[in-house]
Design an enzyme around this catalytic site. Sequence first.
Site, short mmCIF file in Angstrom:
data_model
loop_
_atom_site.label_atom_id
_atom_site.label_comp_id
_atom_site.label_asym_id
_atom_site.label_seq_id
_atom_site.Cartn_x
_atom_site.Cartn_y
_atom_site.Cartn_z
N ILE A 123 0.85 -1.19 0.00
CA ILE A 123 0.00 0.00 0.00
C ILE A 123 0.89 1.24 0.00
CG2 ILE A 123 -0.30 -0.35 2.53
CD1 ILE A 123 -2.82 1.52 0.36
N PRO A 128 7.54 11.27 0.33
CA PRO A 128 8.73 11.84 0.98
C PRO A 128 8.40 13.12 1.75
CG PRO A 128 9.26 11.16 -1.26
CD PRO A 128 7.77 10.99 -1.10
N GLU A 250 -6.13 -1.52 9.71
CA GLU A 250 -4.68 -1.53 9.93
C GLU A 250 -4.35 -1.24 11.39
OE1 GLU A 250 -2.48 0.94 7.23
OE2 GLU A 250 -0.70 0.98 8.49
N ARG A 251 -5.09 -0.31 11.99
CA ARG A 251 -4.77 0.10 13.38
C ARG A 251 -5.18 -0.98 14.38
NH1 ARG A 251 -6.19 6.32 11.71
NH2 ARG A 251 -4.19 6.58 10.63
N ARG A 276 18.37 -16.63 35.76
CA ARG A 276 19.51 -15.76 36.06
C ARG A 276 19.61 -15.53 37.58
NH1 ARG A 276 24.19 -13.95 33.73
NH2 ARG A 276 24.72 -11.84 34.44
N GLN A 287 11.78 -8.80 44.94
CA GLN A 287 10.46 -8.18 44.91
C GLN A 287 10.34 -7.07 43.85
OE1 GLN A 287 8.97 -5.88 48.29
NE2 GLN A 287 7.13 -7.14 48.24
N HIS A 346 16.87 -7.97 31.34
CA HIS A 346 17.89 -8.87 30.77
C HIS A 346 19.31 -8.37 31.08
CE1 HIS A 346 14.73 -10.80 28.35
NE2 HIS A 346 15.61 -11.69 27.95
#
Length: 387
Positions: A123, A128, A250-251, A276, A287, A346
Amino acid sequence: MNVFDEQHEMFRQAVRSFVQKEVEPHIEAWEQAGEIPKSIWPRMGALGFLGVEYDECYGGAGSDFLSTMVLCEEMARSGCASLAMAVGVHTDMASPHLYWTGSDALKEKYLPDICSGRLLTAIAVTEPGGGSDVAAIRTRAVRDGAEFVLNGSKMFITNGVLADLYFVAARIEDPSGKGTPSDRRHRGISVFLVERTTPGFSVSRKLDKMGMRASDTAELSFQDMRVPAEHLLGQEGKGFQQVMRVFQRERLVAGLHAVAGCDRAMADTVAYVRQRHAFGGPLSEKQVIRHKLADLATLIEAGRWLTYATCLQFKDGGDPVKEISMVKLFTAEMAQRVAYDCVQLHGGYGYMREYPIERFFRDIRLMTIGGGTSEIMKDIIAKQMAL
Ligand SMILES: Cc1cc2nc3c(=O)[nH]c(=O)nc-3n(C[C@H](O)[C@H](O)[C@H](O)COP(=O)(O)OP(=O)(O)OC[C@H]3O[C@@H](n4cnc5c(N)ncnc54)[C@H](O)[C@@H]3O)c2cc1C
């Protein structure tokens, strides 16, 4: 509460199995290559993923919007946001222009190949010079006998490098000259179906991006591109409304992608903090970390149910513009917080390419920009509130 029935869950299993076997093992290679091989499309077509709601007479599955929701969720949960976006563009953002507003002849000609994955679609609305202000489109279409001659360019077009068919928004000067300049701005736009092989069509650039790196994004150029007049979709001058109509779908798709992508990021993060260890035990026992995960899970659940409630309204034929804009706004902003916190949880590994959370962080940044920015969603919501 479950919004899906047994059929939908069976469909979910089919999509999930495809994703596990035929998507997940290749994600890294596709990211490196900067594109998804075109061979994936006929495969997805054969599995019935590319015309979920389209009539069986056109090769579709004749199913409902809930099946589309399942497809979106499973694609986004794959961890390959690029594929989820490429599929979403083909099935829910580009081809609906043909299905909803194309003539029977055009549907018969193109839809079976769209559903089978022989033809890939894109689409092309953004230019620009700007994307938020759709009515400011500058690509021109001038009638010349049985054809329109298009000149202009388009920017940031997903599937733009590899697509076979493009749905292009262009401006035809309003010959009546009636109405205010603002009326005329909106009235002049029409949507055209353009084959890639049309003389004058070219992909000027493949764009290099922060994220969604396996999804190809292009700048397109049209130079005296002659398009048959019968390739004008819907009514002449009604393209703005047609584009806005497809934007609603689309949304919602964007909302489904954001929530399912966050589900995956959370699952990866929970697994990580469980294994970990720091200060004598797993991170998942601290906590502060438990509370952070509880906050994120609550946020995602809120996003999910706002999205589901709005999807159900949409499925039942409603036009909940305000709620759809809220879905897009809320889930896109939610995903930024989820991505930020999941990378943080992480630690240093979250910054490393070998961890999927790093890719999620880059991919998800698009959500507040593509398909209508957060600022534009707020503008629409405020307008719908009659502010
Ligand atoms: C990876 C990617 C894929 C895309 N795929 C497609 C595609 O397939 N097809 C397609 O047509 N487009 C596509 N887009 C374009 C996308 O929809 C636009 O980038 C988006 O609509 C914003 O337009 P813009 O980039 O021109 O930003 P601009 O419109 O220039 O906006 C710049 C900033 O100004 C803000 N702003 C603008 N107007 C206002 C206002 N009135 N009030 C307050 N703030 C405002 C915006 O919110 C934004 O923060 C894609 C973009 C990306 C990055």
